[in-house]
Design a protein around this motif. Sequence first.
Motif, PDB file in Angstrom:
ATOM      1  N   ALA A   2      43.623 -15.800 -30.282  1.00 30.09           N
ATOM      2  CA  ALA A   2      44.693 -16.757 -30.580  1.00 30.09           C
ATOM      3  C   ALA A   2      44.115 -17.960 -31.321  1.00 30.09           C
ATOM      4  N   GLU A   3      42.953 -18.434 -30.890  1.00 29.82           N
ATOM      5  CA  GLU A   3      42.309 -19.557 -31.584  1.00 29.82           C
ATOM      6  C   GLU A   3      41.970 -19.174 -33.019  1.00 29.82           C
ATOM      7  N   GLY A  31      37.663  -7.228 -15.681  1.00 29.95           N
ATOM      8  CA  GLY A  31      38.183  -6.731 -16.955  1.00 29.95           C
ATOM      9  C   GLY A  31      39.364  -7.550 -17.449  1.00 29.95           C
ATOM     10  N   ALA A  32      40.246  -7.956 -16.542  1.00 33.14           N
ATOM     11  CA  ALA A  32      41.397  -8.773 -16.923  1.00 33.14           C
ATOM     12  C   ALA A  32      40.941 -10.133 -17.431  1.00 33.14           C
ATOM     13  N   ARG A  45      40.086 -13.833 -21.974  1.00 34.97           N
ATOM     14  CA  ARG A  45      39.195 -14.625 -22.839  1.00 34.97           C
ATOM     15  C   ARG A  45      39.273 -14.144 -24.292  1.00 34.97           C
ATOM     16  N   GLN A  46      39.260 -12.800 -24.462  1.00 38.55           N
ATOM     17  CA  GLN A  46      39.341 -12.254 -25.814  1.00 38.55           C
ATOM     18  C   GLN A  46      40.674 -12.603 -26.463  1.00 38.55           C
TER      19      GLN A  46
END
Length: 111
Positions: free
Chosen positions: A87-88, A75-76, A81-82
Amino acid sequence: FVQRTEWSLQLMTQRALEAESKVEKLKQEIFILQGELESSKVENEILRAGQTTDLGAMKHNIDFALQNLHKIIIGANLSIRQLASGAESLHFVAEVLESTGKISEVEAEKD
């Protein structure tokens, strides 16, 4: 001589009776101690079985904790990744807004 022999015989008989009595008491004590020994053996086996059960329960708890830890890690990683993807996206939006701002400035200068 006969009296002494009779007296010695009575003394030996008395000693033999006392010895038999002591032997009988010792036999009873041995019987009791054997019973206590058997009880101790059974109790020892129960305690050992309990330790095995405790170790089994401990292993089960450790396995359960590891499974939960792996779920948390997965989950972390997904959240990271999300967050990176977000941020991208924000960086891209910022670049678009900067470009739009520059375009607006250029158009304003033309007017």
